[in-house]
Scaffold this motif. Structure first.
Motif, short mmCIF file in Angstrom:
data_model
loop_
_atom_site.label_atom_id
_atom_site.label_comp_id
_atom_site.label_asym_id
_atom_site.label_seq_id
_atom_site.Cartn_x
_atom_site.Cartn_y
_atom_site.Cartn_z
N TYR A 332 20.27 -9.71 1.32
CA TYR A 332 20.21 -10.32 0.00
C TYR A 332 20.58 -9.35 -1.13
O TYR A 332 20.65 -9.74 -2.30
N SER A 333 20.84 -8.09 -0.79
CA SER A 333 21.26 -7.12 -1.81
C SER A 333 22.66 -7.47 -2.32
O SER A 333 23.44 -8.13 -1.63
N THR A 334 22.97 -7.00 -3.50
CA THR A 334 24.29 -7.25 -4.08
C THR A 334 25.29 -6.21 -3.58
O THR A 334 24.92 -5.14 -3.08
N VAL A 335 26.55 -6.53 -3.74
CA VAL A 335 27.61 -5.61 -3.36
C VAL A 335 27.53 -4.33 -4.19
O VAL A 335 27.87 -3.24 -3.71
N SER A 336 27.08 -4.43 -5.42
CA SER A 336 26.91 -3.22 -6.26
C SER A 336 25.94 -2.25 -5.60
O SER A 336 26.18 -1.03 -5.57
N VAL A 337 24.84 -2.78 -5.06
CA VAL A 337 23.88 -1.93 -4.35
C VAL A 337 24.52 -1.35 -3.10
O VAL A 337 24.31 -0.19 -2.75
N PHE A 338 25.31 -2.17 -2.41
CA PHE A 338 26.02 -1.70 -1.22
C PHE A 338 26.93 -0.53 -1.55
O PHE A 338 26.96 0.48 -0.82
N PHE A 339 27.69 -0.63 -2.65
CA PHE A 339 28.58 0.46 -3.05
C PHE A 339 27.78 1.74 -3.32
O PHE A 339 28.22 2.84 -3.01
N GLU A 340 26.60 1.60 -3.92
CA GLU A 340 25.76 2.77 -4.18
C GLU A 340 25.29 3.39 -2.87
O GLU A 340 25.23 4.63 -2.75
N GLU A 341 24.94 2.55 -1.89
CA GLU A 341 24.52 3.07 -0.58
C GLU A 341 25.69 3.80 0.09
O GLU A 341 25.50 4.85 0.71
N VAL A 342 26.88 3.23 -0.03
CA VAL A 342 28.06 3.88 0.54
C VAL A 342 28.28 5.24 -0.11
O VAL A 342 28.57 6.24 0.57
N ALA A 343 28.13 5.29 -1.42
CA ALA A 343 28.31 6.56 -2.14
C ALA A 343 27.29 7.60 -1.68
O ALA A 343 27.62 8.78 -1.50
N MET A 344 26.05 7.16 -1.44
CA MET A 344 25.00 8.09 -1.04
C MET A 344 25.27 8.66 0.35
O MET A 344 25.04 9.85 0.60
N GLN A 345 25.79 7.83 1.26
CA GLN A 345 26.00 8.29 2.62
C GLN A 345 27.32 9.05 2.79
O GLN A 345 27.41 9.96 3.60
N THR A 346 28.34 8.67 2.04
CA THR A 346 29.66 9.27 2.24
C THR A 346 29.99 10.34 1.21
O THR A 346 30.88 11.16 1.44
N GLY A 347 29.31 10.32 0.07
CA GLY A 347 29.65 11.25 -1.01
C GLY A 347 30.84 10.82 -1.83
O GLY A 347 31.31 11.56 -2.70
N ILE A 348 31.35 9.61 -1.59
CA ILE A 348 32.48 9.07 -2.34
C ILE A 348 31.94 8.20 -3.48
O ILE A 348 31.28 7.19 -3.23
N ASP A 349 32.20 8.60 -4.71
CA ASP A 349 31.68 7.87 -5.87
C ASP A 349 32.17 6.43 -5.87
O ASP A 349 33.25 6.12 -5.36
N VAL A 350 31.36 5.58 -6.48
CA VAL A 350 31.66 4.15 -6.51
C VAL A 350 33.04 3.89 -7.10
O VAL A 350 33.82 3.08 -6.59
N GLN A 351 33.38 4.58 -8.18
CA GLN A 351 34.65 4.33 -8.87
C GLN A 351 35.86 4.77 -8.04
O GLN A 351 36.99 4.40 -8.35
N HIS A 352 35.62 5.56 -6.99
CA HIS A 352 36.72 6.03 -6.15
C HIS A 352 36.83 5.24 -4.84
O HIS A 352 37.67 5.56 -4.01
N GLN A 353 35.98 4.24 -4.65
CA GLN A 353 35.95 3.51 -3.38
C GLN A 353 36.91 2.32 -3.38
O GLN A 353 37.04 1.62 -4.38
N GLN A 354 37.56 2.13 -2.25
CA GLN A 354 38.40 0.94 -2.03
C GLN A 354 38.22 0.52 -0.58
O GLN A 354 38.33 1.34 0.33
N LEU A 355 37.92 -0.74 -0.33
CA LEU A 355 37.65 -1.23 1.01
C LEU A 355 38.80 -2.08 1.54
O LEU A 355 39.37 -2.90 0.81
N LEU A 356 39.12 -1.87 2.81
CA LEU A 356 40.11 -2.68 3.52
C LEU A 356 39.43 -3.33 4.71
O LEU A 356 38.50 -2.76 5.30
N TYR A 357 39.91 -4.49 5.09
CA TYR A 357 39.41 -5.16 6.29
C TYR A 357 40.55 -5.90 6.95
O TYR A 357 41.24 -6.69 6.30
#
Length: 722
Positions: A332-357
């Motif tokens: 139920y978390s938002t994608v914004s929270v997901f991006f923050e979690e990604v930043a915390m685990q990978t060290g890649i800031d939210v503004q620098h993230q781009q996702l492909l699938y």
């Protein structure tokens, strides 16, 4: 009845089908006499009758009271002809959790999905105990049974309630039960070191045992290990558990009488993802606390573990880092929270993230819910791109340590050595499979990255074409406005931009050449990527490692038979020694395969990927600059057209008919009406084109800013400039 069988009125069992044996009882595999249903029959020995009647009956009463899918079910309490009582319980075909952990493939702990199943089942079973005010007092892998459900998934169940008793959260007890490796330090001190004490124990002793069990399940090893082992050096074992620093979950003594190495992390050999470890380690630190006052309460333990189990795993592969991640997040978390979690685990800031699938950009709004993300697996993750330079790690895992082979002939030592080696080679096999998977993900990820940029180049060429058309229209319109404005003797500010628009027109071929050069570079990169991708299926490293593993397992099985025989005949001893030579050869091949083949190929691909990453990132930056420029330029053209339309309106007003002669007026009127018609038609065309643009700065400001910025940046596509 045969001496090898026993029975009660409703059940029978073979005395050779032993499922488990403890200090007070033995458990056999039996059957219901009527239905043939398999059951587990617990038969108590004479030592059990030395206990008080209350203690003897306690297990019966506990099992009658408990009713949960994660508690072994009690079917009946029956008597042997000797009047000995037996417990007839649910039969669990998968054996115990300890049996599972002793299998060589689990020497470094269970895989993540199976660990989560253990976590869920034990937590739910423990919660049922607390709801009924029961403390187990002997939690360990040997007392957690495994059943296989109809969907082939494991179901784990707590068993052996011989030490259990009713105890509320604020109550204490003083009697001692349990298995020493899993025993709370206060209880360990009293029973194992024989030190007199007046301490009482609460329900937290179960949490300590659960913590040791979870660590063992996750790593394949006990968390607290003296150099000579927990049962051979009890003083050091007690020292490790009681002197453990806050937050530490592991203490290891590597040399005799040496220092204790503390760790606040699970070992690198653990199969659990960093995402799961991030949530699990605080739980272990909270319940592996010797001070009963500082240890977590059950409520805190249940809250934290339930939170873990309610999280949804999202697999992603950070392309430039060449690292796999698993983000555990609430659905139920938002994608914004997901991006923050990604930043915390990978060290890649939210503004620098781009996702492909699946090869395409994944457009996500910050307010979207995580539940709407596509389903991912380790083999089909989201691909994470970074808009900055990243460092990729050399290897995603570390090579395990291999013990030294015994030099002398010794059937027991050789058997123990091969048992460890089989577990190590299983770990080698996982490393080979993981490296192969990462190579696939790197090649697929960079192909997707290249395709994203190829599509961006196509869009850029479309924008150049649109700009070219609109510039041509603007220049034509300005020329006519200038001519009419001259006849109208009106000084119009919009007409002096003809040279500036012409300057933009002159630079467009350079931009076109730059984009075309990018497309050519992408062609070369994709050819290079395709060649590497074609080679991947021909790599048989996984199959070779599997064959080596089978040969080593066969030697281990032979050594197992030799150990049972004890003393070997001459020929058998020679075979044993020959197989030891073969084992040494196999181990050399295992290490050579992974070091000189798998790791070497992986490092080569990493080197290539670093080059790709640098080139593609530079392209992406240029493309972003051009997109920003072209968007602004199109907006500027709209503003220019607005000014031109206003100028056109003023000119049309000045060209209205005057009071001259009628014939001259009629000719002039027809000419002007024709001109007006053309002008209005042209104006309508420009208004239609203008609807596709956006407002921005003036043309000259946009051109000068972008052109100067691009001119100072080194371009990969020389001599064209973007």
């Amino acid at each position: 009845m045969s001496e090898m069988t026993a029975s009660t009125p409703s059940y029978l069992w073979s005395l050779q089908d032993v499922l488990g044996q403890g200090a007070t009882a033995c458990v056999y595999k039996g059957r219901n006499k009527r239905s043939g249903e398999l059951v587990a029959v617990k038969v108590f020995n004479l030592a059990s009758y030395n206990r008080t009647h209350e203690v003897q009956m306690r297990e019966f009463d506990m099992l009658r009271k408990l009713n949960h899918k994660n508690i072994v079910e009690l079917f009946a309490v029956e008597e042997l002809p000797s009047k000995q009582k037996v417990l007839v319980m649910e039969f669990c075909s998968g054996g115990s959790l300890l049996n599972l952990l002793e299998q060589p493939e689990n020497a470094f702990g269970l895989a993540e999905p199976e660990f989560l199943t253990v976590l869920q089942c034990v937590v739910q079973g423990m919660n049922h105990l607390r709801e009924n005010g029961v403390v187990h007092r002997d939690i360990k892998p040997g007392n957690i049974m495994r059943q296989t459900g109809e969907d082939a998934r494991s179901i784990y169940k707590l068993t052996d309630f011989g030490a259990a008793r009713e105890l509320e959260d604020d109550e204490k007890f003083i009697s001692i039960y349990g298995t020493e490796e899993y025993l709370h330090p206060d209880m360990y001190e009293r029973v194992m070191l024989r030190k007199p004490q007046q301490k009482s124990y609460g329900v937290s002793v179960d949490l300590w045992s659960v913590g040791v069990t979870f660590y063992h399940t996750a790593t394949g090893s006990l968390p607290f290990m003296p150099f000579r082992g927990p049962r051979k050096d009890k003083q050091t074992m007690y020292k490790i558990t009681t002197e453990k620093p806050a937050g530490a979950i592991c203490g290891l003594q590597r040399v005799a009488n040496g220092p204790i190495e503390w760790s606040t992390y699970l070992p690198d050999s653990c199969q659990l993802s960093q995402g799961l470890q991030m949530h699990l380690v605080p739980v272990l630190a909270g319940i592996l606390e010797a001070d009963q006052e500082r240890c977590w309460a059950f409520e805190q333990f249940f809250t934290a573990t339930t939170d873990i189990l309610q999280r949804q795993p999202v697999h992603l592969f950070a392309l430039q880092q060449a690292m796999a991640h698993c983000i555990y997040i609430h659905h139920y978390s938002t994608v914004s929270v997901f991006f923050e979690e990604v930043a915390m685990q990978t060290g890649i800031d939210v503004q620098h993230q781009q996702l492909l699938y699946l090869g395409h950009e994944l457009p996500l709004e910050g307010s979207m819910k995580v539940v709407n993300l596509p389903h991912t697996t380790a083999a089909r993750p989201l691909i994470l791109l970074s808009h900055r330079t990243e460092t990729n790690h050399s290897l995603p895992v570390r090579e395990p340590e291999t013990p030294i082979m015994p030099a002398k002939f010794d059937v027991i030592a050789d058997y123990n050595f091969t048992k460890i080696v089989v577990g190590v080679v299983h770990q080698y096999q996982r490393i080979v499979q993981l490296l192969h998977l990462h190579r696939e993900l790197l090649l697929e990820g960079y192909y997707s990255y290249m395709m994203v940029l190829r599509r961006a180049c196509g869009e850029a060429m479309d924008n150049i074409a649109r700009i070219s058309i609109r510039l041509k229209s603007c220049l034509t319109l300005q020329h006519r406005i200038f001519t009419l404005g001259h006849h109208a003797s009106e000084n119009l500010g919009a007409v002096d931009k003809n040279d500036r628009l012409q300057q933009v027109t002159e630079h467009l071929p350079g931009y076109t050449a730059g984009i075309q050069e990018f497309q050519n570079r992408l062609d070369h990169l994709q050819i290079e990527q395709a060649k590497l991708a074609e080679m991947l299926p021909s790599d048989k490293s996984c199959q070779k490692m599997q064959m080596l593993l089978q040969k080593i397992v066969a030697i281990h099985q032979l050594y197992h038979k030799d150990r049972l025989l004890g003393k070997l005949l001459y020929n058998d001893e020679q075979i044993h020694k020959f197989e030891k030579i073969h084992l040494s050869t196999h181990l050399k091949r295992v290490k050579s395969l992974i070091r000189e083949n798998c790791m070497e190929k992986y490092r080569d691909l990493l080197d290539t990927a670093r080059t790709w990453s640098r080139i593609l990132l530079e392209m992406q930056i240029h493309m972003q600059d051009f997109n920003s420029f072209s968007t602004g330029l199109l907006a500027d053209l709209e503003m220019s057209e607005q000014h031109q339309n206003k100028a056109l309106d003023r000119i049309l007003v000045t060209l209205q008919p005057s009071g001259a002669g009628q014939q001259h007026e009629e000719i002039e009127l027809r000419d002007k009406e024709l001109m007006l018609s053309r002008m209005y038609h042209l104006k309508e065309e420009m208004e239609i084109l203008g609807q596709e643009l956006q407002s921005s700065n003036s043309i000259i400001e946009s051109l000068e800013a972008v052109h100067s910025a691009v001119a100072v940046r080194p371009s990969m596509a020389r001599p064209a400039t973007l």
